[in-house]
Write a protein that holds these residues in place. Sequence first.
Motif, PDB file in Angstrom:
ATOM      1  N   ARG A   1      32.177  65.060   7.133  1.00 32.64           N
ATOM      2  CA  ARG A   1      31.149  66.091   7.289  1.00 32.64           C
ATOM      3  C   ARG A   1      31.156  67.035   6.081  1.00 32.64           C
ATOM      4  O   ARG A   1      30.094  67.473   5.615  1.00 32.64           O
ATOM      5  CB  ARG A   1      31.389  66.845   8.586  1.00 32.64           C
ATOM      6  CG  ARG A   1      30.228  67.725   9.030  1.00 32.64           C
ATOM      7  CD  ARG A   1      30.528  68.415  10.351  1.00 32.64           C
ATOM      8  NE  ARG A   1      30.690  67.449  11.428  1.00 32.64           N
ATOM      9  CZ  ARG A   1      31.826  67.254  12.116  1.00 32.64           C
ATOM     10  NH1 ARG A   1      32.896  67.977  11.809  1.00 32.64           N
ATOM     11  NH2 ARG A   1      31.897  66.363  13.092  1.00 32.64           N
ATOM     12  N   LYS A   2      32.338  67.374   5.594  1.00 30.10           N
ATOM     13  CA  LYS A   2      32.434  68.233   4.391  1.00 30.10           C
ATOM     14  C   LYS A   2      31.756  67.545   3.197  1.00 30.10           C
ATOM     15  O   LYS A   2      31.032  68.184   2.411  1.00 30.10           O
ATOM     16  CB  LYS A   2      33.883  68.536   4.060  1.00 30.10           C
ATOM     17  CG  LYS A   2      34.568  69.448   5.054  1.00 30.10           C
ATOM     18  CD  LYS A   2      36.017  69.689   4.635  1.00 30.10           C
ATOM     19  CE  LYS A   2      36.754  70.561   5.645  1.00 30.10           C
ATOM     20  NZ  LYS A   2      38.163  70.772   5.243  1.00 30.10           N
ATOM     21  N   LEU A   3      32.008  66.270   3.055  1.00 25.11           N
ATOM     22  CA  LEU A   3      31.380  65.551   1.957  1.00 25.11           C
ATOM     23  C   LEU A   3      29.863  65.558   2.095  1.00 25.11           C
ATOM     24  O   LEU A   3      29.129  65.655   1.098  1.00 25.11           O
ATOM     25  CB  LEU A   3      31.889  64.109   1.902  1.00 25.11           C
ATOM     26  CG  LEU A   3      33.373  63.914   1.578  1.00 25.11           C
ATOM     27  CD1 LEU A   3      33.715  62.428   1.568  1.00 25.11           C
ATOM     28  CD2 LEU A   3      33.722  64.520   0.225  1.00 25.11           C
ATOM     29  N   ALA A   4      29.395  65.452   3.326  1.00 20.73           N
ATOM     30  CA  ALA A   4      27.944  65.449   3.537  1.00 20.73           C
ATOM     31  C   ALA A   4      27.336  66.785   3.144  1.00 20.73           C
ATOM     32  O   ALA A   4      26.286  66.849   2.486  1.00 20.73           O
ATOM     33  CB  ALA A   4      27.632  65.122   5.004  1.00 20.73           C
ATOM     34  N   TYR A   5      27.973  67.879   3.571  1.00 17.97           N
ATOM     35  CA  TYR A   5      27.437  69.194   3.261  1.00 17.97           C
ATOM     36  C   TYR A   5      27.522  69.525   1.767  1.00 17.97           C
ATOM     37  O   TYR A   5      26.741  70.308   1.257  1.00 17.97           O
ATOM     38  CB  TYR A   5      28.156  70.276   4.065  1.00 17.97           C
ATOM     39  CG  TYR A   5      27.727  70.339   5.524  1.00 17.97           C
ATOM     40  CD1 TYR A   5      26.382  70.434   5.850  1.00 17.97           C
ATOM     41  CD2 TYR A   5      28.665  70.298   6.552  1.00 17.97           C
ATOM     42  CE1 TYR A   5      25.978  70.487   7.182  1.00 17.97           C
ATOM     43  CE2 TYR A   5      28.268  70.351   7.885  1.00 17.97           C
ATOM     44  CZ  TYR A   5      26.910  70.438   8.206  1.00 17.97           C
ATOM     45  OH  TYR A   5      26.508  70.494   9.482  1.00 17.97           O
ATOM     46  N   GLN A   6      28.511  68.965   1.095  1.00 16.88           N
ATOM     47  CA  GLN A   6      28.715  69.290  -0.328  1.00 16.88           C
ATOM     48  C   GLN A   6      28.431  68.072  -1.209  1.00 16.88           C
ATOM     49  O   GLN A   6      29.039  67.901  -2.265  1.00 16.88           O
ATOM     50  CB  GLN A   6      30.154  69.770  -0.538  1.00 16.88           C
ATOM     51  CG  GLN A   6      30.502  71.009   0.266  1.00 16.88           C
ATOM     52  CD  GLN A   6      31.968  71.403   0.145  1.00 16.88           C
ATOM     53  OE1 GLN A   6      32.689  70.863  -0.689  1.00 16.88           O
ATOM     54  NE2 GLN A   6      32.395  72.323   0.991  1.00 16.88           N
ATOM     55  N   SER A   7      27.517  67.271  -0.801  1.00 16.19           N
ATOM     56  CA  SER A   7      27.225  66.052  -1.560  1.00 16.19           C
ATOM     57  C   SER A   7      26.647  66.365  -2.939  1.00 16.19           C
ATOM     58  O   SER A   7      26.745  65.542  -3.851  1.00 16.19           O
ATOM     59  CB  SER A   7      26.239  65.174  -0.779  1.00 16.19           C
ATOM     60  OG  SER A   7      25.020  65.889  -0.551  1.00 16.19           O
ATOM     61  N   GLN A   8      26.040  67.564  -3.088  1.00 13.30           N
ATOM     62  CA  GLN A   8      25.496  67.897  -4.406  1.00 13.30           C
ATOM     63  C   GLN A   8      26.602  68.082  -5.441  1.00 13.30           C
ATOM     64  O   GLN A   8      26.343  68.061  -6.653  1.00 13.30           O
ATOM     65  CB  GLN A   8      24.636  69.176  -4.334  1.00 13.30           C
ATOM     66  CG  GLN A   8      25.404  70.450  -4.063  1.00 13.30           C
ATOM     67  CD  GLN A   8      25.586  70.707  -2.569  1.00 13.30           C
ATOM     68  OE1 GLN A   8      25.294  69.823  -1.765  1.00 13.30           O
ATOM     69  NE2 GLN A   8      26.059  71.885  -2.217  1.00 13.30           N
ATOM     70  N   ASP A   9      27.859  68.275  -4.979  1.00 14.18           N
ATOM     71  CA  ASP A   9      28.975  68.443  -5.911  1.00 14.18           C
ATOM     72  C   ASP A   9      29.619  67.106  -6.280  1.00 14.18           C
ATOM     73  O   ASP A   9      30.591  67.091  -7.043  1.00 14.18           O
ATOM     74  CB  ASP A   9      30.030  69.363  -5.293  1.00 14.18           C
ATOM     75  CG  ASP A   9      29.493  70.770  -5.054  1.00 14.18           C
ATOM     76  OD1 ASP A   9      28.588  71.179  -5.821  1.00 14.18           O
ATOM     77  OD2 ASP A   9      29.968  71.450  -4.126  1.00 14.18           O
TER      78      ASP A   9
END
Length: 1596
Positions: free
Chosen positions: A1071-1079
């Motif tokens: 979920r963290k990766l999904a929310y911060q996928s722009q990084d």
Amino acid sequence: MWQLQQGNAPVTIDTRALIDKVLARYSGEFTVFRELLQNSDDAGCDAAEIRFETAAFSGLNPEAAVNPGSPVLPDLKTTSATRWIFKNHGKPFTPQDWSRLPKIASGNPDPRKIGAFGVGFYSLFSVTEAPYVSSAVSGKEMEFSWDDEDQLFYRFGDLPLTASGDQWTTFKMPLREAAPMPPVSELMQFLASSITFMVHLKNVTVFFDHHCVGQINKFLGQSQVIPIPTELKRLSPEGNMIVNSVQQYPITIEASVMFPRCDHMRMREMKVDLVVFTAEVDVTVSEKLSKELNRCMKKNPPPSLKYSLIYTGKDEYDQSCVYEQQHSPEFPSAFRGLRADLDGAIHTRVFIGHATAQTTGIGGHMASHFIPTVERESIDLVELLYVGGFLCRMVYGLEVSKIQKSWEEAVAGEPYLSLSRALQDQHFLHLFKFFTFHHSTPSSKVAELLAKSFYGCSTLPLRILSSVGVRGAPDVRKFDPVFAKFLKSLPMLSKDVTQDCEHAIERLPGQHKVRAISPSDVLQDLRHHILDIEELLACLCWWITSTQDDLALSAADLLGAVTLRGTGGAIPLSSITHFIDSKVLGPHIPPNGPLPLFLIPPGISMHFNYEELTSFGWGEFTVVSWLQHMSRPDVASVDEKYDFTRSVDWASRVLSTLCRVWPKLSEDMRSESREVFRNKPCIPTSKGLRCPESSYLPVADNALFHHLGLPIVSPIPGFEVDEGTKNFFLSIGVRKNPPIQLLFYQMPSTGNWTMFNLIDYLVQEEPSLTSEDFSTLKSSKIFMRESLQGNEEENTCHCIDKLYPPVDVFRRLRLPIIEWSGKSEWMDTSPEAQLLYRIGLNRFPPLLTVVELCSSSDVGAQETAFEYLCNKLHLQYSHYKPEDFRNVEFVPAESNGRTCLKKLGEVYSGTRWKALGFFAVQDRYLSMPLHQLGVAQHPPTSELLDALEKSPPPDKSIASHWFEVFFDHMAIFSTLDLIKLSGLPIVPTGPPSALKLLPPTQCYLDPITKSVLYAELFVSVNFGTKANHFLSACGLKNRVSTEDVAEALIKNPERFFELAGGYDGYLVELRKLAYQSQDISNDTLHKMSRSPALLGLRRVKTEGKAGWDYEHQFLTYQGITIVDDMNDYQLFSDCLFIAPQEEALERFYASLGCSYLSAVVLGRCNDLHEIPSTKTCREVQSLILERLPLFVENYTDTKPKVTIPSNPDHLTVKACKKILVSKTLVSENRKRTKDVWAVARHEGDSIELWISKTAKRDMYEVATSLCRLLFGTNKMNTTVLLGTILSADLRFLKRGGFLVDQISQQHGDTHKAARKERLAGSISTTNPPQREAAPQIPSLPCTADSGLLTIREGSSVSSDKSLNIAGHPRASRGVISQSYIRNNVEKAMQACRFTGENSAVHTGVSQFLSNDFCTVSADVGCLRPIGHVRNIQVCIDEGIHDPGTFMKRMHGPLARFVDIIITLSEIYRIPTATLRVFYDVSGRCIAFNSRRIIYLNLRYFEVWHDEQVEGGSRQNAQMTWFLALAHEIAHNLTDLHNSDHEFWFSAICEAHLVGFSQLLRPTNTWLRYILWLGLIVLIVLSAFLTKHVTSDQHTY
């Protein structure tokens, strides 16, 4: 139409007015006599009379006529005449003449006559009213008179018979008013000038009554034809005239004038002689020009004509000036008007028979058959002026030839040359001034055309008189008094011509220009002329005083051209190279001695100073040059008495001269003088002439030298020997004392001289010692060396340059020391020490010796030498270069307790490097200037990298120490060095027992205490602040980034899953990766999608369990499906691995390439056959139309894909027997079939809903079909929400927060309408008009403090004042109050102006629109402010690279974006403090509103509009961001993207549309944008109103 009965009417003429206007043009004097004289000359008359008669004399008084009166001439100034009479005896009047006389403008048609216009006779009317003309020969008379109507009449008839034999033609003019006659002197001057160019008229007599007061007689001499030079062009430019010949004839004019009250009425006689040059010209004009002239003058042009010029020579002019001076101003000469005008040419005139008002511009009068104007006082310019210029040039050439002849005769007779030249200069000056072309009046063209012809009619340049005779103008130069002194053969104008005719010379045309003297002229003249001394002095003075910048003549050029006439012959100045300075050597050098030929004679050089003489490139002839010249064998051998090596007298004179100038000589000149005398017997001594080296000054104070018999200098006769003379002799080499070598010989013989005695003597005589003496001392082995520890063998003699001063440091260095035990203590400043240093004693050891001692095996000498080298490095060894001693081991070093000598590149000044195994300078030498010595502070980075690579730190403590050392020297590492370090395994990690070395890029600084997962996945280190900073520069990461987590997951997803604690922990990280996928970089995302790292779930049915179990598996993007249709998922759940059913994860999986279930499932429905509609169909249709708006208002996740049905026309419900739906999973090729109750289709503009008659009623299936059709999705929450709204009771929905009051009101209205229909059914058969349903007013959010949005009582304009629960006014007809809209728009604006105050506006971040226009997840905390641009804060995302340079890099787009924003903020009247500009890495957020602060995305402006704005087109940008600001301002009133927001957005745009249109107006496209904006507002309003109008009641 013309009136035919009137006919043609003649043009009437006012004769009086016509004559007055003609007479008005005659403005000159003597107009009447000018015309009558010209007519007389045209008539061939040779004599004429002019009579002025009084009334008494004319017979008007009979008594006076009998007695003519006293013979005494009355006072002509006071006596009035009443009648003028003009008489001539020319040809008699012909009938044609009598017929032309009364006709105005009927001129003489004879082309040879002057008269042309026929108005000359009418000049008589200027003095008379009744002119009378009679001709005795023809016997006719004519008299003119006026009637009362100013009409002129004439009477013509025969003369009465008389006995008189008068043959004269008479003109009688009774004066209109009696007046005295004109002054006699002026009248005679007029007659003299008028008769000059008359063809026939030779005599004119003037009478007053019977008194003759004046007479003019003209006599013509014999004419002489003058040849025309061949260089003159006789044909005029237009080819109309050609000069055939030129004649010269003299004219004598005699005048007799009676001056009143002078000499008892005796006539005074005067005479003038003139020379007239006349050109015979043939005229050939074109037919067109001939007709034009005939039309103008009423006669054809003459076939030939004459052009005359009066030239007054120098002698005649001088005579006329003298004669003019003899006449008193009261009685001037009658010939004043004929005299030449040399000053301004304002009196010489153009004659057309008589003088006109036109001046010629030259010194003489001209006459010809010009075309006159009516009044004959000016002329029209014709080609005839070319002939005038031609004639002038010919006369000029004739006179110049006479001057040339006289000049040549004068040159032949040399005794009178200067007098004759002066006379010819005056004649030429007169000629040149005569033909100087001044400004002519009234027409300046006359002089201009004459000058053009004068200079252009010849192919040769103008000839003028110069200083060497007549030459062409280009060959003559202007007079210059300086050049005239020495340029004798250069043609030059005389001084008088240059001064008196300066302006005329300057105005000469190009090919006739007289140029100024140029340097080339000077050189050319000097090459052909030998100068005497005076001329040479003048020439040299000119060159010196000339400005060299403006003079393109070098001294070498000048000297190469000049030759001097000397006593022994010609001397080219190019051979001169030297001069004698009169202030230095001049007074002293013997004048009779031999001097070189290259020397400028002293008689010339004495007139110039040193700087002036050197400017010619000459060198000073010094005393050294003099000596060297005399010492030359070829000079000395000429005469023995001038050879100073053979003649004692001459040697004495030379020495005395040299002695006098010796104090002024430089050291170099003294040295050269000594060189001349060296080894030459030139010193008179007691033993004859001797060389200076063999001569000695007299000595009387040292008996030791008396017995040597030395040659002593003899006294010079007449020259006093003093101290200065002795110094002179010493300077040229004469010795004061015997040679040192003799003293060396004397020391053993006397036995009482030691080295110390010698040193004492030498100290006393040091000033007199020569260089040879010092050389002898240096090369002699006479100095003792001090013995070491009583070693007597070392006490031997040495040269002085092998020894050192007796000081302790040199003894410790084991250097040879001079023996000084017999003297006092050694002092460097003592005279003895200074003398020894001068003759070669070493002050200190050489650098190489010291370095060798530093590497000595003698420890004491080595330590002393190193300290000495360091201490004396700046003073004595400043020439030290480290590279010269790179290979010498001389630096004391130590490392790990071991000491030794090292080379410069092997030892370092930093002691901390010893810990790394490098050698450092011993501690006791650290205060020495090691850097200047060449000792580096630290090892090269290449060696450090090699050391780290070969021997990394063995444990963490050593690593910490090493890294701290590296941090202190961070500046020495380049970027490439740090990159290399980032990949070296130099970081010790793990426990000491299992130590592991890792590169810095694989380590992190985070303590990682919050996450056990990260602690297991990533290695963290902490070596202290300094060491950590160094490792950070090498790639050590500050914290675990999203990219790192993604890489770890991809690398080993199973281990990641295990360490995360299983499914839930793994899901948290995912979920963290999904929310911060722009990084996460695109490469990593691509790798993740194609690696089996994505978690997929599949439902598994377990036996014995009621529910489902889930199994997970790591798959690529191709093996995972995203559920977007729950019905389909229920069918295929056993054969699908799906993404976790969270919205964020589903979007993330979709971005990685996972397919949606709806995309892999194909559905097909059986053929549907409609059956008659049932009640259920109508109920379902009514229910959907009633409840669907509630769902749309509360569902804002996705915008509808098709139009939401709002009335029965848009929604059709049909019935069928059975609905069977077949679904196929494409990826697995599996098929499922299902019996359903309802299915929806889109047909055209409406929606068809089919319901099954056999299946059980299920509103959930209706909701499922509608959601799939309207929104393209079938998610469970969406379907459940719609199903609940369709199935639940209204009271239940109201309790759930749904706005169902309107539905309830509609139900009540329906019941009332039904009841009324039942009561009135019998009255009417037609349905009454239905009442309009009130549209729902957009709702505002209700907050604790609603003061901002509260509507005051009476604020609504509707009749219904009640408020609904949302605080909105209810109008009886559904009309929203404009004041209500304006108030709330203003409050939305105020919400931007009063940031931070408590107000009833939404304080959170506004939600996304479906197209992400503004985002609900915008995190203000991730934006970091970095500066301001014009009071607007700029923020950037934390992921922006190199934030420190962002403002500089984006300066252009930032400035242009802020300019657009500020312009729009002025339209909305909101402060710029409520606006922010932000820049993110990725995403679709254009703008958002957070706590009434509006954030605008610079990235979108940069992509969309920056290029256009930079190119000058701002309209598109202004339009976009005008709407964006309105959208975000509307969020101050509502936080949702619904109809409320659309309403307020439209209202805000409408309120500020006028101001925005004025912004667009300057571009002339404002109307188009206003219409476009209006269309947008109407669309938004229509969309809003359409949603809130009951479909079955009213349609917009």
